[in-house]
Structure formats: structure tokens, C-alpha cells
Motif scaffolding. Structure first.
Motif, PDB file in Angstrom:
ATOM      1  N   PRO A  93       3.307  11.941  -2.083  1.00 28.82           N
ATOM      2  CA  PRO A  93       2.869  13.070  -1.238  1.00 28.82           C
ATOM      3  C   PRO A  93       3.510  14.417  -1.574  1.00 28.82           C
ATOM      4  O   PRO A  93       2.933  15.458  -1.289  1.00 28.82           O
ATOM      5  CB  PRO A  93       3.249  12.631   0.179  1.00 28.82           C
ATOM      6  N   ASP A  94       4.723  14.390  -2.178  1.00 25.51           N
ATOM      7  CA  ASP A  94       5.341  15.681  -2.493  1.00 25.51           C
ATOM      8  C   ASP A  94       4.956  16.173  -3.887  1.00 25.51           C
ATOM      9  O   ASP A  94       5.529  17.114  -4.399  1.00 25.51           O
ATOM     10  CB  ASP A  94       6.872  15.607  -2.337  1.00 25.51           C
ATOM     11  N   LEU A  95       3.989  15.499  -4.489  1.00 23.59           N
ATOM     12  CA  LEU A  95       3.552  15.876  -5.832  1.00 23.59           C
ATOM     13  C   LEU A  95       2.060  16.222  -5.749  1.00 23.59           C
ATOM     14  O   LEU A  95       1.199  15.385  -5.985  1.00 23.59           O
ATOM     15  CB  LEU A  95       3.772  14.672  -6.765  1.00 23.59           C
ATOM     16  N   PRO A  96       1.742  17.467  -5.382  1.00 25.19           N
ATOM     17  CA  PRO A  96       0.363  17.778  -4.988  1.00 25.19           C
ATOM     18  C   PRO A  96      -0.663  17.609  -6.095  1.00 25.19           C
ATOM     19  O   PRO A  96      -1.834  17.397  -5.813  1.00 25.19           O
ATOM     20  CB  PRO A  96       0.455  19.231  -4.513  1.00 25.19           C
ATOM     21  N   LYS A  97      -0.263  17.688  -7.382  1.00 25.83           N
ATOM     22  CA  LYS A  97      -1.237  17.540  -8.463  1.00 25.83           C
ATOM     23  C   LYS A  97      -1.549  16.070  -8.747  1.00 25.83           C
ATOM     24  O   LYS A  97      -2.452  15.769  -9.491  1.00 25.83           O
ATOM     25  CB  LYS A  97      -0.684  18.156  -9.751  1.00 25.83           C
ATOM     26  N   ASN A  98      -0.704  15.173  -8.175  1.00 26.43           N
ATOM     27  CA  ASN A  98      -0.764  13.739  -8.499  1.00 26.43           C
ATOM     28  C   ASN A  98      -0.284  13.441  -9.920  1.00 26.43           C
ATOM     29  O   ASN A  98      -0.471  12.348 -10.434  1.00 26.43           O
ATOM     30  CB  ASN A  98      -2.156  13.129  -8.291  1.00 26.43           C
ATOM     31  N   PHE A  99       0.251  14.420 -10.552  1.00 27.74           N
ATOM     32  CA  PHE A  99       0.983  14.159 -11.792  1.00 27.74           C
ATOM     33  C   PHE A  99       2.106  15.173 -11.869  1.00 27.74           C
ATOM     34  O   PHE A  99       2.060  16.228 -11.213  1.00 27.74           O
ATOM     35  CB  PHE A  99       0.081  14.241 -13.031  1.00 27.74           C
ATOM     36  N   THR A 290      23.538  -0.732  -1.858  1.00 30.37           N
ATOM     37  CA  THR A 290      22.226  -0.506  -2.466  1.00 30.37           C
ATOM     38  C   THR A 290      21.262  -1.540  -1.891  1.00 30.37           C
ATOM     39  O   THR A 290      21.650  -2.678  -1.664  1.00 30.37           O
ATOM     40  CB  THR A 290      22.269  -0.647  -4.004  1.00 30.37           C
ATOM     41  N   VAL A 291      20.015  -1.102  -1.652  1.00 26.97           N
ATOM     42  CA  VAL A 291      19.024  -2.051  -1.131  1.00 26.97           C
ATOM     43  C   VAL A 291      17.770  -2.016  -2.004  1.00 26.97           C
ATOM     44  O   VAL A 291      17.436  -0.984  -2.587  1.00 26.97           O
ATOM     45  CB  VAL A 291      18.634  -1.744   0.339  1.00 26.97           C
ATOM     46  N   SER A 292      17.086  -3.164  -2.057  1.00 20.87           N
ATOM     47  CA  SER A 292      15.917  -3.290  -2.913  1.00 20.87           C
ATOM     48  C   SER A 292      14.815  -2.341  -2.447  1.00 20.87           C
ATOM     49  O   SER A 292      14.529  -2.235  -1.268  1.00 20.87           O
ATOM     50  CB  SER A 292      15.423  -4.732  -2.874  1.00 20.87           C
ATOM     51  N   MET A 293      14.178  -1.628  -3.375  1.00 19.01           N
ATOM     52  CA  MET A 293      13.132  -0.675  -3.031  1.00 19.01           C
ATOM     53  C   MET A 293      11.758  -1.207  -3.417  1.00 19.01           C
ATOM     54  O   MET A 293      10.837  -1.262  -2.657  1.00 19.01           O
ATOM     55  CB  MET A 293      13.360   0.617  -3.809  1.00 19.01           C
ATOM     56  N   ARG A 294      11.610  -1.510  -4.653  1.00 19.60           N
ATOM     57  CA  ARG A 294      10.323  -1.957  -5.191  1.00 19.60           C
ATOM     58  C   ARG A 294      10.592  -2.468  -6.593  1.00 19.60           C
ATOM     59  O   ARG A 294      11.625  -2.165  -7.168  1.00 19.60           O
ATOM     60  CB  ARG A 294       9.326  -0.805  -5.252  1.00 19.60           C
ATOM     61  N   SER A 295       9.631  -3.216  -7.123  1.00 22.55           N
ATOM     62  CA  SER A 295       9.843  -3.644  -8.506  1.00 22.55           C
ATOM     63  C   SER A 295       9.695  -2.408  -9.388  1.00 22.55           C
ATOM     64  O   SER A 295       8.976  -1.482  -9.059  1.00 22.55           O
ATOM     65  CB  SER A 295       8.830  -4.709  -8.888  1.00 22.55           C
ATOM     66  N   LYS A 296      10.399  -2.424 -10.480  1.00 21.80           N
ATOM     67  CA  LYS A 296      10.485  -1.224 -11.297  1.00 21.80           C
ATOM     68  C   LYS A 296       9.182  -0.966 -12.050  1.00 21.80           C
ATOM     69  O   LYS A 296       8.604  -1.859 -12.628  1.00 21.80           O
ATOM     70  CB  LYS A 296      11.629  -1.427 -12.293  1.00 21.80           C
ATOM     71  N   GLU A 297       8.726   0.306 -12.031  1.00 20.40           N
ATOM     72  CA  GLU A 297       7.558   0.655 -12.834  1.00 20.40           C
ATOM     73  C   GLU A 297       7.950   0.593 -14.306  1.00 20.40           C
ATOM     74  O   GLU A 297       9.089   0.819 -14.666  1.00 20.40           O
ATOM     75  CB  GLU A 297       7.083   2.090 -12.570  1.00 20.40           C
ATOM     76  N   GLU A 298       6.940   0.340 -15.103  1.00 21.21           N
ATOM     77  CA  GLU A 298       7.189   0.423 -16.528  1.00 21.21           C
ATOM     78  C   GLU A 298       6.526   1.685 -17.044  1.00 21.21           C
ATOM     79  O   GLU A 298       5.697   2.289 -16.368  1.00 21.21           O
ATOM     80  CB  GLU A 298       6.618  -0.812 -17.221  1.00 21.21           C
ATOM     81  N   GLU A 299       6.896   2.016 -18.270  1.00 20.05           N
ATOM     82  CA  GLU A 299       6.402   3.268 -18.824  1.00 20.05           C
ATOM     83  C   GLU A 299       4.877   3.350 -18.788  1.00 20.05           C
ATOM     84  O   GLU A 299       4.295   4.377 -18.472  1.00 20.05           O
ATOM     85  CB  GLU A 299       6.915   3.380 -20.251  1.00 20.05           C
ATOM     86  N   LYS A 300       4.223   2.217 -19.081  1.00 18.52           N
ATOM     87  CA  LYS A 300       2.757   2.248 -19.165  1.00 18.52           C
ATOM     88  C   LYS A 300       2.122   2.569 -17.808  1.00 18.52           C
ATOM     89  O   LYS A 300       1.005   3.049 -17.734  1.00 18.52           O
ATOM     90  CB  LYS A 300       2.214   0.946 -19.743  1.00 18.52           C
ATOM     91  N   ASP A 301       2.854   2.289 -16.709  1.00 18.27           N
ATOM     92  CA  ASP A 301       2.303   2.577 -15.390  1.00 18.27           C
ATOM     93  C   ASP A 301       2.043   4.067 -15.187  1.00 18.27           C
ATOM     94  O   ASP A 301       1.277   4.467 -14.318  1.00 18.27           O
ATOM     95  CB  ASP A 301       3.268   2.106 -14.288  1.00 18.27           C
ATOM     96  N   TYR A 302       2.732   4.893 -15.961  1.00 18.92           N
ATOM     97  CA  TYR A 302       2.626   6.333 -15.743  1.00 18.92           C
ATOM     98  C   TYR A 302       1.508   7.000 -16.550  1.00 18.92           C
ATOM     99  O   TYR A 302       1.247   8.178 -16.385  1.00 18.92           O
ATOM    100  CB  TYR A 302       3.962   7.012 -16.078  1.00 18.92           C
TER     101      TYR A 302
END
Ligand code: ZN
Length: 505
Positions: A93-99, A290-302
Motif C-alpha cells: 500500500p505504501d508503494l503507489p506505482k506497485n513497483f 524475532t518472529v516469523s513473518m512470511r516465507s521469503k520471496e525469491e528474486e523471480k517473485d519480483y
């Protein structure tokens, strides 16, 4: 491997960092909006570009590129012929261009290094790359209710609604990525302190700005046997080790705390025969865990692809054209050579550019030894005792200089200057002249001291007799009498000399 056997495994931590540094520029990286947003109403420093409105075109801020080149030179990195920008696609949400506009395969800096000290031992960490990108906006999760907004901010789980401020969106960031060269959380802390020192010397960073330094850290545990004597680790060992990424670290101390927690958490898992999940974890500064947030994105996800709105930037010649100032290590060495300071004093005096500049200023007006004592020992010591930083008094350097002048001109004693005037200046905010007047610390004039010497001798015939009979204590008694008469403002050594002169005449 049984739990029994794994308990005896010696483990070593392997840590790498991604440090996000806000670069100090007047305007944002791709538009003309001001970055001076500290006291601004939310969403007032925005325009079609940083709001990501359709059709708005980014233009690179020359000042941001220049700052990045300075960082590159300071870390001795390669600056390529040409550098390009990419789009990193993700929704937030804080990234208005979505990239996010960032750099991918041709960052502005590559293959640098930074030297620092850990417990007076020199260490060096390789910097894989450092690239330019834009900061997203900032988000506040809020609970319904009365009372000021700040008191109702909370975690996303407890929030009734979320506010977004795009003032920060588009602030230039430099992401500095290290090799996994750290072996202990304490090393990370020392590295960050040094990095901040260098950035501050370059004039591209303001540590007092909220969120100006944000750190993501990767940590994995490997067999201690796999670490060579020089700290090197085989690539395959690193690839096999499951690592976690800890996000949301915003201070040197927080980095050390988060990584110590994470190292011990992973150690326990491994020693009890369980696996470490490869994941992203969130550092909770309040709880120190530290607490678990989410599984880590990989480079290809971006789905990185070239930012077609920004042409490649030719930067190779900038390295020669953009000057950088003398950096802390060089300045420290010069202080030792030029002023004859100890390593320790020179380190203290070069810890920030402001302190170093102030020291040189005072040294030039008076002399280097006096300046070193006053800046390194007295001033920094008293500030440290009060948990204050040099930035808390940087508008009062003239007053500190005036205080040193009092001592240099022999108008007050060094002891009074340090223990009374300096302390009161820091505690009450008064200037040195007022404190000296109020406390009556001005050294008594020569005539008054001479008169007190004569009086003390007249009033104490017994002590005078004892003195002539060779009793050592007598002179001290008389010095005490003179000090009393002058309200402690005479110099005891001078008084001693004057008394002897008078008694022998
Ligand atoms: Zn803008």
C-alpha cells in the motif's frame, strides 16, 4: 544424527547485511518534491511522479547520483561505465506505482570494502554492491478511539484502520549489500557504527532523521569446522545452510540484539535436531526477539525488468569529478602525526566530523594539547555521562571555545572550568561567562592573593614559627588559610610559591 550427537556440534554464525541508507538530498530521487518532511503534514510533499499517477515520468536527481558516487569512492568500489534502473514489482500500500524503481544487474557501485575495528582489532568486510532506489511511503496502523493519534498506533493485527503518508515516497535510498563476512553480532554493530561515521563525513547522511538507517540481516549457522582460519567458508557449506532474513532493524544496538537472539534461536533448533526454516522474520525492538513473518520471496517473485522511462546513465567519469573529503581513518592518522595525539585520543576526536572539525578549530586558536584535553576528555566525557551527543550542543561550540579561552588565559582554574562551569553549562544551558560570574570563579587578581598571603602570615605566628623550624605541615596550613581568604579562586601552587617567598624574605 541423534539429538545427543548434535548437541556437541560447535556452530558458527554467518551474517550478511542489506543496509538501507536515506541519502541526504534536498529533493526526492525522481521528482522535485522536498525531502524535508520532518514537520510536514502528511501527504503534502507529493506530486504525480511520487504518487505514481499514470503518465507521470521520473527524472533522476543529480544530487542523489553524486551522493552515491561519493559512497562508492569511500568504500573503494568499482563504478561502472553505465548504470541502469529497473522496476521491482510487488504490491504494497505504501508503494503507489506497485513497483519500486531500483537497480538490478548494473548497480552504481560494486565490489567495495569497508574497514572497521572490533575491540581494537582491524576487520574488513567486502561490499558486494550498493545501488540507488526510491523509498516507499510510510504506514501507520491505528486503533479507533479518542486521544492523540500517536497513542493509538498499534500492530496491524489490532488495527481498525491504516493511514498512509506518501511524503517519504521517493526519498533517495542507497542499499548497501555486504558479503556474508560477519561472524558475530558484535562485529555487525561495529561495522554499522563505522559505516554511519563514513556516510556522515561524506555529508550524504543525517543520522538524526527518523528511519534514515534500516537494516535487513541474513543469518545462518554452520559447523564451526567449516570456517577457515581467515574466516573464509566454503560456498557449498553456505548454500546448504538454511538462513533467515531479519527485517525491521533500525539501529546499531538493535542489529546486535536481533542477531544475538536469532543466532541463539537457530543454535537451539539445530542442537535439538530440528531444522531451521528458511524464512523472513520480524525484529520486535520492544521484546528484543524475532518472529516469523512470511516465507521469503525469491528474486523471480519480483519480475525485475528495465525501467523504460529512465535511460541508462553514464557515470564512469563522475568518479574523477566528484570529490570526497578526508575520511575518518585518514583523519585519525593525520591527527596522530600532526598533533602528536595518542591513537585513543585521535579515535575519539575523529568519531564524528563535527567533533573533528571542532577540535581542529580549538587547536588552531589555542594549542593542540589543550584542545585535545577539552574536546576529547572533558567535553565528550561530560556529554557521554549525560547520555548526550555532540549534535545536542553543536550550536554552542562558541561557548565551549570561550570556556577554553578562560583556561588558556589563566582566568579561571582548569579544575573549576571542568567541574563547575562545563557541568553547569550542560545542565542549565547557561553560557560560561554567566556561570563564572554567578559562582565567583574568576581567579583573584595577583594583588588580592599577595594581600591574603601577607594576612595569613600575620595572623598565624605559630605556623610561621613551625615553618622556620622545618615542619613540612606548616606551609600546607598556610596555603589552606590563603585559599580560604580567596574563596578557592587562587592557584594553590602559586600560593605555595608566594608564601615561601614572603617567609624567606
Ligand atoms: Zn514528488
Amino acid at each position: 544424527m541423534t539429538a545427543q550427537a548434535s548437541e556437541s556440534r560447535e556452530l558458527a554464525a554467518v551474517i550478511g547485511l542489506e543496509v538501507h541508507v536515506q541519502l541526504e538530498t534536498e529533493t526526492k530521487i525522481f521528482c522535485g518534491c522536498s525531502t524535508d518532511v520532518a514537520d510536514a503534514e502528511p501527504n503534502t510533499h507529493t506530486c504525480p511522479v511520487c504518487l505514481g499517477l499514470p503518465g507521470a515520468l521520473p527524472v533522476v536527481n543529480e544530487g542523489a547520483v553524486e551522493a552515491a558516487v561519493k559512497v562508492g569512492k569511500a568504500i573503494d568500489a568499482d563504478i561502472p561505465e553505465e548504470t541502469t534502473f529497473h522496476r521491482k514489482n510487488y504490491y504494497y500500500p505504501d508503494l503507489p506505482k506497485n513497483f519500486q524503481i531500483t537497480q538490478y544487474d548494473s548497480p552504481i557501485c560494486q565490489d567495495g570494502e569497508l574497514e572497521f575495528s572490533v575491540e581494537s582489532e582491524r576487520r574488513s568486510v567486502d561490499i558486494r554492491r550498493a545501488h540507488l532506489e526510491e523509498d516507499p511511503g510510510s504506514i501507520k496502523h491505528v486503533r479507533e478511539g479518542t486521544g492523540p493519534l500517536e497513542s493509538r498506533t498499534c500492530s496491524i493485527e489490532r488495527a481498525d484502520y491504516t493511514l498512509i503518508d506518501y511524503n517519504r515516497a521517493g526519498t533517495p535510498l542507497m542499499e548497501i549489500v555486504t558479503e556474508p563476512d560477519f561472524r558475530a553480532p558484535g562485529e555487525v554493530r561495529s561495522f554499522l557504527e563505522k559505516l554511519e561515521e563514513v556516510l556522515e563525513y561524506l555529508g550524504v547522511f543525517d543520522a538524526t532523521r527518523d528511519g534514515s538507517l534500516r537494516i535487513d540481516a541474513n543469518l545462518s549457522m554452520v559447523d564451526a569446522d567449516a570456517v577457515g582460519e581467515d574466516g573464509d567458508i566454503d560456498e557449498s557449506v553456505l548454500e546448504d545452510a538454511n538462513r533467515t532474513e531479519v527485517k525491521n532493524i533500525s539501529s546499531h544496538k538493535g542489529a546486535e540484539q536481533a542477531l544475538s537472539f536469532e543466532a541463539s534461536r537457530q543454535r537451539k533448533l539445530i542442537q535439538s535436531g530440528r531444522a531451521v526454516e528458511q524464512e523472513t522474520r520480524h525484529f520486535n525492538e520492544t521484546h528484543g526477539n524475532t518472529v516469523s513473518m512470511r516465507s521469503k520471496e525469491e528474486e523471480k517473485d519480483y519480475r525485475y525488468f528495465r525501467e523504460a522511462d529512465l535511460p541508462p546513465l553514464r557515470v564512469s567519469h563522475w568518479k574523477d569529478e566528484v570529490p570526497i573529503p578526508e575520511l575518518p581513518d585518514a583523519r585519525r592518522e593525520r591527527f596522530v602525526a600532526e598533533y602528536g595525539l595518542s591513537e585513543e585520543a585521535a579515535s575519539k576526536l575523529t568519531s564524528t566530523k563535527q567533533v573533528a572539525d571542532f577540535f581542529e578549530d580549538v587547536a588552531e586558536r589555542f594549542d593542540a594539547d589543550l584542545a585535545a584535553t577539552w574536546v576529547a576528555d572533558n567535553l565528550l566525557g561530560e556529554l557521554n555521562y549525560r547520555d548526550m551527543a555532540i549534535t545536542d550542543i553543536d550550536d554552542r561550540f562558541d561557548e565551549v571555545t570561550r570556556l577554553v579561552e578562560f583556561v588558556a588565559e589563566d582566568e579561571i582554574t582548569a579544575k573549576n572550568a571542568r567541574e563547575t562551569v562545563l557541568r553547569e553549562m550542560l545542565d542549565t544551558g547557561d553560557d560560561p561567562d554567566s556561570v563564572v560570574d554567578r559562582e565567583g570563579l574568576g581567579k583573584t587578581s595577583g594583588d588580592e592573593v599577595q594581600q591574603a598571603v601577607v594576612d595569613a602570615i600575620d595572623e598565624n605566628p605559630d605556623a610561621v614559627e613551625d615553618y622556620h623550624n622545618g615542619e613540612d605541615g606548616a606551609i600546607n596550613f598556610l596555603v589552606g588559610q590563603v585559599m580560604q581568604k580567596t574563596g578557592g579562586s587562587a592557584d594553590p601552587g602559586d600560593v605555595n610559591g608566594l608564601l615561601r617567598e614572603e617567609l624567606e624574605s
